[in-house]
Motif scaffolding. Sequence first.
Motif, PDB file in Angstrom:
ATOM      1  N   LEU A  16       0.832  -1.204   0.000  1.00 25.33           N
ATOM      2  CA  LEU A  16       0.000   0.000   0.000  1.00 25.33           C
ATOM      3  C   LEU A  16       0.866   1.253   0.000  1.00 25.33           C
ATOM      4  N   PRO A  18       0.815   5.850  -0.566  1.00 23.26           N
ATOM      5  CA  PRO A  18       0.030   7.076  -0.431  1.00 23.26           C
ATOM      6  C   PRO A  18      -0.954   7.251  -1.594  1.00 23.26           C
ATOM      7  N   GLU A  20      -3.615   5.540  -2.248  1.00 24.26           N
ATOM      8  CA  GLU A  20      -4.317   4.336  -2.688  1.00 24.26           C
ATOM      9  C   GLU A  20      -5.554   4.090  -1.832  1.00 24.26           C
ATOM     10  N   ALA A  21      -6.368   3.129  -2.262  1.00 21.28           N
ATOM     11  CA  ALA A  21      -7.562   2.723  -1.522  1.00 21.28           C
ATOM     12  C   ALA A  21      -7.448   1.245  -1.176  1.00 21.28           C
ATOM     13  N   CYS A  22      -8.029   0.866  -0.036  1.00 22.70           N
ATOM     14  CA  CYS A  22      -8.039  -0.538   0.367  1.00 22.70           C
ATOM     15  C   CYS A  22      -9.298  -0.817   1.172  1.00 22.70           C
ATOM     16  N   CYS A  39      -0.658   3.931   5.951  1.00 27.33           N
ATOM     17  CA  CYS A  39       0.001   3.621   4.677  1.00 27.33           C
ATOM     18  C   CYS A  39      -0.519   4.471   3.522  1.00 27.33           C
ATOM     19  N   VAL A  40      -1.836   4.654   3.462  1.00 32.80           N
ATOM     20  CA  VAL A  40      -2.423   5.363   2.314  1.00 32.80           C
ATOM     21  C   VAL A  40      -2.436   6.873   2.501  1.00 32.80           C
ATOM     22  N   GLY A  44      -5.474   8.973   0.550  1.00 30.03           N
ATOM     23  CA  GLY A  44      -5.966   7.620   0.300  1.00 30.03           C
ATOM     24  C   GLY A  44      -7.254   7.357   1.054  1.00 30.03           C
ATOM     25  N   VAL A  46      -9.478   4.137   3.252  1.00 28.35           N
ATOM     26  CA  VAL A  46      -9.649   2.792   3.793  1.00 28.35           C
ATOM     27  C   VAL A  46     -11.141   2.606   4.016  1.00 28.35           C
TER      28      VAL A  46
END
Length: 69
Positions: A16, A18, A20-22, A39-40, A44, A46
């Motif tokens: 993961l 910066p 990003e999506a999770c 992390c994101v 980002g 979550v």
Amino acid sequence: MPDFEQMLEDYYREVLGPGEACIDVGAHVGRHTFPMAHCVGSKGRVFAFEPIPAIAAQLRASIKAEQDR
């Protein structure tokens, strides 16, 4: 015995980045939600899902407390 929770965290910390999506399905009280959010970063996302209402309420309260910091 291996610590599978830590192994999982080690993995997503590697993949993961910066912005990003999770998704954290079965987020419980945020054991992985918060490290993923770190992390994101602020750009980002979550998406954390917890199906048990009382635990979901705890997770929401923890998220709000973190946002208010």
